[in-house]
Each structure stands twice: as C-alpha cells, then as structure tokens.
Design a protein around this motif. Structure first.
Motif, PDB file in Angstrom:
ATOM      1  N   GLU A   1     -13.127 -16.430  46.867  1.00 39.06           N
ATOM      2  CA  GLU A   1     -12.798 -15.031  47.157  1.00 39.06           C
ATOM      3  C   GLU A   1     -12.346 -14.831  48.598  1.00 39.06           C
ATOM      4  O   GLU A   1     -11.301 -14.220  48.866  1.00 39.06           O
TER       5      GLU A   1
ATOM      6  N   SER B   1      -8.474  -7.755  47.513  1.00 37.40           N
ATOM      7  CA  SER B   1      -7.225  -8.500  47.286  1.00 37.40           C
ATOM      8  C   SER B   1      -6.074  -7.554  46.964  1.00 37.40           C
ATOM      9  O   SER B   1      -4.966  -7.691  47.505  1.00 37.40           O
ATOM     10  N   TRP B   2      -6.330  -6.595  46.087  1.00 39.43           N
ATOM     11  CA  TRP B   2      -5.299  -5.620  45.715  1.00 39.43           C
ATOM     12  C   TRP B   2      -4.900  -4.778  46.931  1.00 39.43           C
ATOM     13  O   TRP B   2      -3.710  -4.503  47.143  1.00 39.43           O
TER      14      TRP B   2
ATOM     15  N   LEU C   1      -9.792 -12.279  41.849  1.00 36.55           N
ATOM     16  CA  LEU C   1      -9.294 -11.158  42.640  1.00 36.55           C
ATOM     17  C   LEU C   1     -10.347 -10.054  42.728  1.00 36.55           C
ATOM     18  O   LEU C   1     -11.078  -9.782  41.772  1.00 36.55           O
TER      19      LEU C   1
ATOM     20  N   ASN D   1      -4.681 -16.417  41.687  1.00 38.32           N
ATOM     21  CA  ASN D   1      -6.114 -16.350  41.995  1.00 38.32           C
ATOM     22  C   ASN D   1      -6.876 -15.660  40.864  1.00 38.32           C
ATOM     23  O   ASN D   1      -6.640 -14.480  40.578  1.00 38.32           O
TER      24      ASN D   1
ATOM     25  N   PHE E   1      -1.703 -14.469  45.163  1.00 41.85           N
ATOM     26  CA  PHE E   1      -2.360 -13.346  44.492  1.00 41.85           C
ATOM     27  C   PHE E   1      -2.378 -13.534  42.975  1.00 41.85           C
ATOM     28  O   PHE E   1      -3.405 -13.380  42.315  1.00 41.85           O
TER      29      PHE E   1
ATOM     30  N   ILE F   1      -3.751 -14.563  51.408  1.00 35.39           N
ATOM     31  CA  ILE F   1      -2.849 -13.434  51.145  1.00 35.39           C
ATOM     32  C   ILE F   1      -2.579 -12.673  52.442  1.00 35.39           C
ATOM     33  O   ILE F   1      -1.433 -12.318  52.748  1.00 35.39           O
TER      34      ILE F   1
ATOM     35  N   ASN G   1      -8.337 -14.287  49.827  1.00 39.53           N
ATOM     36  CA  ASN G   1      -7.938 -13.075  50.537  1.00 39.53           C
ATOM     37  C   ASN G   1      -7.361 -13.392  51.913  1.00 39.53           C
ATOM     38  O   ASN G   1      -6.419 -12.735  52.377  1.00 39.53           O
TER      39      ASN G   1
END
Length: 520
Positions: free
Chosen positions: A140, A173-174, A169, A166, A163, A147, A144
């Motif tokens: 995790e 992340s979003w 998420l 993975n 993204f 990204i 992140n």
C-alpha cells in the motif's frame, strides 16, 4: 538488564533538548549500552527530530554504529529527507544495499520521495525496479509512493500503469491519481477517475474540487460541491477555501454569502486561511463592506491576509484606504513583502496618487531593502507614467533584469504605451508599440496605436495600422460578460446573436417582476 541501564533508557524518553540527550548518551556508554541496538535507535531517533534534534550529531552517531539495523538505516534516511538533503539519502541507501540489508516498506517510500524532490526520473526507475525485485511494488505505502513520484515527474502514463496494476488501492491512491491528472491540466481524465472511485471520502472530493479550481473550471467546481452536499461528508477547510476561490472568480456573491453562513452553522473556526478566502471573495465580488467586516473581526492575521485586503481596496479604486491600511500594517509590526508593495502601487495608480506611490517605492528600496523584482516593474512604470515621467519609465523598462519573462516585460511596455496614448506622446508610443509587437501578437497594441494616431489627426497612419492588423491576421478579442440569474451564471461575448442577449434580458426582467410581485 541492570537497574542503571533501565534508568538510563527511562531518562532517554524524557529528553527535551540536545544538551540533555548528550548527558544521557554519556550515561548510556558508562552503563554498557554503547552498542545496544535499542538504545542507539532511540538516541538516533531524537537526534533526527527536525525540531529538537541535530542532524550533524545524528550523522556522527550513525557512523559509530558498527552493525546498523534496517530500523536505524530508515531513521537516518528519514532525518536527511526531512532536511531536504536528498543526495545524502541516496548515499546512505547505497551503503545499505552494499551491506546486504534489504530495503523494507518504509525505506522505499522515503527513497521514492527523494527521487520526486530531485526530479530525477532515472533514479526513480531504479528504485521502482528494486520494488519489483523484492516484491513490494503492491504494498500500500510503496504503491502510493510510486504513483506520487510519477505524478511529480508529470509522467501520468507510468503513474496510471502503477495505479491500474495495484490490487491494494486505497482512497489515498485515488486521491493521488486524481490530483496528478489535475496538476497537468487533464481535468477530463481526473473527472472520469473521480466518477469511477468506488468510495469517495473527503480527500477524493477535495482533490476534484481543488483540481477544477487549479484549472480555472470554477463552474464545475461549484457543481461538484453541490453534489458533495448530497452526501454525509462534511467539507474541510481546504474545500471551503477552494469553493470561496471559485465564487470569487465567478463573482458569485450569493453563493459566497451562503458559504459564509454555512461556516457559521457548522461552527468551523474562522482560521487565517478561511478568513483570507472570505475577504478575497467579498472584495472580488464587489462587496467591500463585508470584506472589511470579516477583516476587522479576525483575531489573527498574517501578511497574506493584509495583502488581500489592501489588494481589494486597490481593486475598487480606494487608494487612500489602501494606503491607510498599509500604514496600519506597518504599525502592527507586520513586515510588508513583494506582494504588499504591488498592491499599494496598484492602489496608488488606480487612484491617481502617483507621488504617494513613488514615496512608497522609496520606502520599499531604502527602508525595507527590497530590490525591484520583475513583477514590480509594470506597477512602477505605471506610477512614473501617470506622474508624467515617461522617459524615466522607459529607462526603468530598459533596465529590467534578464530574469524577467517576456510577459512581464510586455506588461511594463503596455503600461507605458497606455500612458503615452493618454498624453499623446506619439514618438514614445511608437517605440513601446514596436517592442510590444516583438513580444506578443496582441490586438490591443494595434488598437491603442491606431486610436492615438486618429486622436492626433494622423488618419493615414491609423488606416495603416488597421491594414497591418488585417494582413497579419490579428483579430480584436471581443469583450466577455457574465450575469447570474436565479442561481445560474450565463456568459456571452460582444457580437453574439441578439436573441441570446434578449434571452438574458428577459430572465432579468422576470426576476424583477417576481420581486415586485412579492413586495406587493
């Protein structure tokens, strides 16, 4: 463990400054804890603290550790990272790899962050390869961090690949991915990703709202905020600041007042940041009374807050009020910055207080020792030009630093050109116009020069300029206006079809009729 060793570790927890830490360190050595991994880790952790520690002492301590553990390596890497010493982090990271110590889920995000700060894509890809090699790419925190790093490089293709691949998420992340798209101006993909998010928390809503504001999509920002109100999620300070910014740019005073009332209803404290946002919104929406009321009611202010209020007064031509507020700012102990002086110069220019502005310029240079920056030149040239010192203004422009961008230089020349046109100084206007044409292809330059020729009776020259505009394909940019009726903001430009304008006029008349009917 002996009682003296336990007492030493207890004292280590109670240390508040480096002097106390050095005393406890001496006791730790005499107690036989000089090579104790836990004790050394605690000592290093305190030395690495950015507030109370000392990075130099931490580095010396680290160098004396014979067999540092992964925890100790992570502590010293983080210490250098927090002090922006990114090359040292890689030096330590390389030593760790040579010592056959495998990075973990804490080491790799630190290194990816260092790569992002250094803007070094090659090193970032090497660390990414290490993540793949040791099997932490789907972790995790590591995912992140990857990204975030690729978004910092503005490599959205690589960021989106990480993204999409993975499986772990999170909402973070979003949020990172949406913010990454918004940063490069791709609000379409940001919105598509926002709509696809399975769970929308405050962070995701905030990323989309701030993304729209960052890309000047203010209507869309307000629309998303209305959608957010249909959920149970309460906006935070950052979201409110973004919404107030959108209201300010749209001139949506009613929406801004509603937001102010909403803040009072939810009981959110009026921080300096929120108060500054409200002042900016009211000033840009044309309600200086409410802006002043918020400013006077603020318990705490910073330089930005003073600047916004002074700029608001300047924007509305209240030069005396802006100058008075500037003097009050000085009396309260706040030191003016570059933005403050730009606001004061603008206020003096708009109000015809050229000599007062030049006096402030003298204070800026001789009292506060602030050198003229490129953003000041347009204001200073405008002040000099309005005071009639056109040749002096020209010399100021010619002495602009090389760091000035073409747009900043164009602002200064445009100010001089406008003054020359107002004072009918044809020769100097031609010099300014010639330089402006070299810097930018803008219809305003040709129009000003053409109007000047016409005012001075040089109609042949005026026709020549108009012909030059046609030959070079320069079109006059039409004016744009906006009006808000029944909560809907409509925009139209000069030259649009009459039926659109009549439609807007009819909407206004309908609203007036309803108000009269209600009052009757």
């Amino acid at each position: 463990m002996s009682s003296s060793s336990r007492r030493c570790l207890l004292l280590l927890k109670k240390c508040k400054n480096m002097k106390q830490l050095k005393q406890v360190h001496g006791q730790a050595i005499t107690c036989g804890l000089g090579n104790n991994g836990f004790a050394l880790s605690r000592l290093l952790h305190f030395c690495s603290d950015p507030l109370h520690g000392c990075l130099t002492h931490a580095w010396k301590l680290f160098q004396h550790i014979q067999l540092p553990t992964i925890c100790i390596y992570n502590t010293i890497i983080k210490a250098f990272l927090l002090k922006d010493q990114y090359f040292y982090t890689f030096h330590i990271y390389n030593n760790m790899l040579r010592s056959k110590i495998c990075p973990d889920e804490y080491t790799l995000p630190y290194m990816l962050r260092a790569c992002a700060k250094l803007q070094t894509c090659y090193l970032g890809e090497l660390v990414h390869g290490c993540c793949l090699k040791i099997g932490l790419v789907f972790n995790e925190f590591v995912g992140n961090a990857l990204i975030t790093m690729y978004c910092a490089f503005e490599n959205l293709k690589a960021a989106r690949y990480v993204f999409d691949e993975n499986p772990s998420l999170t909402t973070v992340s979003w949020t990172i991915m949406i913010s990454g798209y918004a940063k490069v101006g791709d609000v379409v993909h940001a919105r598509l990703l926002f709509d696809e998010a399975p769970v929308k928390d405050r962070g995701i809503w905030g990323a989309m709202i701030s993304g729209y504001v960052h890309n000047n999509c203010f209507k869309e920002c307000l629309y998303i905020f209305r959608l957010m109100q249909l959920t149970v999620i309460e906006p935070d300070e950052g979201i409110f600041v973004s919404i107030l910014c959108a209201c300010a740019h749209l001139g949506a005073l009613d929406s801004g007042i509603w937001i102010h009332g909403y803040l009072d209803r939810v009981g959110l404290p009026l921080s300096v940041r929120l108060g500054t946002g409200l002042i900016d919104m009211y000033a840009k929406c044309g309600n200086l009374d409410l802006a002043n009321r918020v400013f006077d009611g603020m318990r705490q202010r910073d330089t930005v807050c003073w600047n916004v209020m002074i700029s608001g007064l300047a924007m509305h031509g209240d030069g005396e009020g802006a100058l008075k507020l500037f003097l009050e700012m000085e009396k309260t102990g706040f030191r003016p910055d570059n933005i403050t002086f730009i606001a004061v110069f603008t206020a003096c220019s708009y109000s015809g207080m050229s000599h007062e502005g030049l006096s402030i310029l003298d204070r800026m240079c001789n009292v506060y020792n602030i050198e003229l920056a490129s953003e000041h030149y347009g204001c200073v040239v405008d002040l000099l030009s309005r005071a009639g010192f056109l040749e002096e203004a020209k010399k100021i422009i010619q002495g602009m630093p090389n760091s000035a961008t073409p747009s900043e230089e164009a602002i200064a020349w445009r100010a001089l050109l406008t003054a020359c046109c107002n004072q009918r100084k044809v020769q100097l206007a031609e010099v300014a116009a010639e330089r402006l044409v070299q810097l930018e292809l803008h219809s305003g330059v040709y129009v000003l020069l053409s109007n000047l020729y016409a005012a001075c009776g040089k109609h042949d020259d005026a026709k020549r300029i108009r012909k030059m505009m046609r030959n070079r394909g320069v079109d006059k940019t039409p004016g744009c206006s906006s009006v808000k009726v029944n909560g809907v903001i409509s925009e139209f430009v000069a030259g649009e079809k009459a039926n659109l304008q009549m439609e807007i006029i009819n909407m206004i008349l309908m609203k007036i009729d309803k108000q009269l009917e209600y009052s009757g």
